[in-house]
Design an enzyme around this catalytic site. Structure first.
Site, PDB file in Angstrom:
ATOM      1  N   THR A  73      64.958 -12.238  -5.999  1.00  0.00           N
ATOM      2  CA  THR A  73      65.849 -13.349  -6.324  1.00  0.00           C
ATOM      3  C   THR A  73      65.071 -14.663  -6.366  1.00  0.00           C
ATOM      4  OG1 THR A  73      67.679 -12.194  -5.286  1.00  0.00           O
ATOM      5  CG2 THR A  73      67.938 -14.563  -5.573  1.00  0.00           C
ATOM      6  N   ASN A 153      68.986  -2.288 -13.237  1.00  0.00           N
ATOM      7  CA  ASN A 153      69.206  -1.657 -11.937  1.00  0.00           C
ATOM      8  C   ASN A 153      70.480  -0.820 -11.868  1.00  0.00           C
ATOM      9  OD1 ASN A 153      70.107  -4.459 -12.192  1.00  0.00           O
ATOM     10  ND2 ASN A 153      71.082  -4.151 -10.223  1.00  0.00           N
ATOM     11  N   HIS A 203      61.164  -4.007  -0.852  1.00  0.00           N
ATOM     12  CA  HIS A 203      62.142  -3.050  -0.306  1.00  0.00           C
ATOM     13  C   HIS A 203      62.639  -2.050  -1.338  1.00  0.00           C
ATOM     14  CE1 HIS A 203      66.077  -4.933  -1.686  1.00  0.00           C
ATOM     15  NE2 HIS A 203      65.232  -5.916  -1.956  1.00  0.00           N
ATOM     16  N   CYS A 329      74.548  -6.216  -4.576  1.00  0.00           N
ATOM     17  CA  CYS A 329      75.089  -7.530  -4.239  1.00  0.00           C
ATOM     18  C   CYS A 329      76.555  -7.663  -4.626  1.00  0.00           C
ATOM     19  CB  CYS A 329      74.294  -8.609  -4.945  1.00  0.00           C
ATOM     20  SG  CYS A 329      72.556  -8.272  -4.898  1.00  0.00           S
TER      21      CYS A 329
HETATM   22  C1  LIG Z   1      66.836  -5.811 -10.999  1.00  0.00           C
HETATM   23  C2  LIG Z   1      66.910  -6.573  -9.731  1.00  0.00           C
HETATM   24  N1  LIG Z   1      66.566  -7.878  -9.726  1.00  0.00           N
HETATM   25  C3  LIG Z   1      66.603  -8.601  -8.618  1.00  0.00           C
HETATM   26  C4  LIG Z   1      66.999  -8.073  -7.417  1.00  0.00           C
HETATM   27  C5  LIG Z   1      67.036  -8.949  -6.210  1.00  0.00           C
HETATM   28  O1  LIG Z   1      65.993  -8.662  -5.330  1.00  0.00           O
HETATM   29  P1  LIG Z   1      66.036  -9.206  -3.841  1.00  0.00           P
HETATM   30  O2  LIG Z   1      67.292  -8.688  -3.221  1.00  0.00           O
HETATM   31  O3  LIG Z   1      64.793  -8.682  -3.207  1.00  0.00           O
HETATM   32  O4  LIG Z   1      66.024 -10.684  -3.901  1.00  0.00           O
HETATM   33  C6  LIG Z   1      67.374  -6.715  -7.374  1.00  0.00           C
HETATM   34  C7  LIG Z   1      67.809  -6.068  -6.119  1.00  0.00           C
HETATM   35  O5  LIG Z   1      68.877  -6.196  -5.616  1.00  0.00           O
HETATM   36  C8  LIG Z   1      67.335  -5.963  -8.561  1.00  0.00           C
HETATM   37  O6  LIG Z   1      67.701  -4.681  -8.588  1.00  0.00           O
END
Ligand SMILES: Cc1ncc(COP(=O)(O)O)c(C=O)c1O
Length: 376
Positions: A73, A153, A203, A329
């Site tokens: 993010t 994702n 992660h 999320c």
């Molecule tokens: C494609 C994608 N971008 C961004 C993120 C955000 O990553 P993070 O939670 O490490 O900030 C995620 C994970 O939730 C993701 O799957």
């Protein structure tokens, strides 16, 4: 109670014990501040710089192009905001199926009047319509940022980074790609990939939470995003997440060493689940290009909407099965998925994402399919 079955590895993965082993000393005896000048601090600095070198080598980038952040993010926020504020981009082209880390940042900049925002069309299978992308790029003289994710994702679709990068080059556009679902899962050669920014989060590949990276190509220069001390070569102030960074590098190293075997195994689990679902569940379908250009880790299942299927995630949870309806999320908020709405807006279907890792087994798939048969 049945043992928990974790089929939500696109949301996050279990920390690998070998990663924890290398992190622990930096939480206990090796706790010196990397900015301190005495040897205790210098040891921590050395650990961060070795991690940076190791990550750079794996991604075939220069260590000076690797910045450690708190995750995907923050990395995407930094790249997108800097493209507008520092690199002169007056327009952002993105897709409606990006992660909210990208979408909400782009919308924020649009809402503040800092950039125009255009959405590229999608093909019926959820891939980016590259002809439409080219039309959009050709349609304006304004300096443009293209931000398109490497792998989605939720539905798993993979973008041709090279094709988009070359197109961006042709039109003088800046190219950012959210590669959170592919770093640690695919081999990425940044020296030979025409991209200005990519992102990662440890992660997602058995590393720790709260640490990620932003790759900034050496040909672009942006201003600091977080102000304060001189950490991360003046780009991101604040005492570094020392053990997280050490863990990031180890997790990437382990994932890279195991790419070939892990990907083949995980792909076989995904295929097996798709076959079993087709065999046992009437009306099942799959969102995205699931047998084509798609993540081997993600299977997005589409089911006819009934009273029972609407309660599916809840009932899977009661049965100790972890899966998700949207991205991690949004799954708690139950607003439905903006990705599924954009790709296949059918009010009579529900979507469930199953995502796998090397710890999953075909026996687990059998149990989940059996449960699904009961639940719908
Ligand atoms: C494609 C994608 N971008 C961004 C993120 C955000 O990553 P993070 O939670 O490490 O900030 C995620 C994970 O939730 C993701 O799957």
């Amino acid at each position: 109670m049945q043992k928990r079955i974790y089929f939500d590895n696109a949301a996050t993965t279990a920390l690998a014990p070998a990663v924890l082993d290398v992190m622990l000393p930096y939480m206990t005896e090796k706790f010196g501040n990397p900015s301190s000048i005495y040897s205790y601090g210098r040891e921590s600095r050395l650990a961060i710089e070795s991690a940076r070198k190791s990550v750079a080598k794996i991604l075939n980038a220069h260590p000076a192009e690797i910045f450690f952040t708190s995750g995907g993010t923050e990395s995407s926020n930094t790249a997108i905001t800097a493209s507008v504020r520092d690199l002169g981009c007056k327009r952002i082209i993105t897709s409606p199926i990006e992660h909210h880390a990208v979408l909400h940042t782009a919308e924020y900049l649009r809402n503040r009047g800092e950039a125009q925002l255009s959405f590229v069309k999608l093909l019926p299978n959820g891939h980016i319509d590259l002809d439409n992308l080219e039309q959009l790029l050709a349609g304006s003289e304004e300096k443009t940022l293209v931000t398109l994710m490497h792998a989605n994702n939720e539905i798993g679709n993979l973008l041709d980074l090279h094709a988009v990068g070359e197109m961006c080059k042709l039109y003088g556009a800046i190219f950012h790609s959210d590669t959170v679902q592919t770093v640690g899962h695919y081999s990425i050669d940044l020296r030979h990939t025409p991209v200005h920014f990519i992102t990662a989060a440890a992660h997602k590949f058995h590393g720790p939470k709260g640490v990620g990276l932003l790759y900034i190509n050496e040909n672009v220069s942006i201003h600091p995003y977080i102000h304060g001390g001189s950490q991360e070569r003046n780009m991101r102030a604040g005492t570094e997440n020392l053990y997280g960074i050490v863990g990031f590098a180890k997790a990437l190293e382990l994932a890279t060493a195991a790419y070939a075997t892990d990907s083949e195994f995980i792909r076989s689990i995904k295929q097996y689940m798709a076959e079993q679902l087709k065999k046992h569940i009437k009306g099942v379908g799959f969102n995205g290009d699931f047998t084509g250009r798609s993540l081997y880790t993600v299977l997005n299942v589409s089911l006819p909407k009934t009273e029972k299927s609407e309660m599916l995630l809840f009932n899977l949870d009661i049965n100790n099965i972890c899966a998700s309806g949207g991205s991690a999320c949004t799954s708690g908020a139950d607003q439905g998925s903006h990705v599924i709405r954009s790709v296949n807006n059918n009010p009579n279907r529900v979507a469930v994402r199953f995502s796998f890792c090397r710890h999953n087994t075909k026996e687990e798939v059998d149990i989940v399919v059996e449960k699904l048969k009961e639940l719908i």
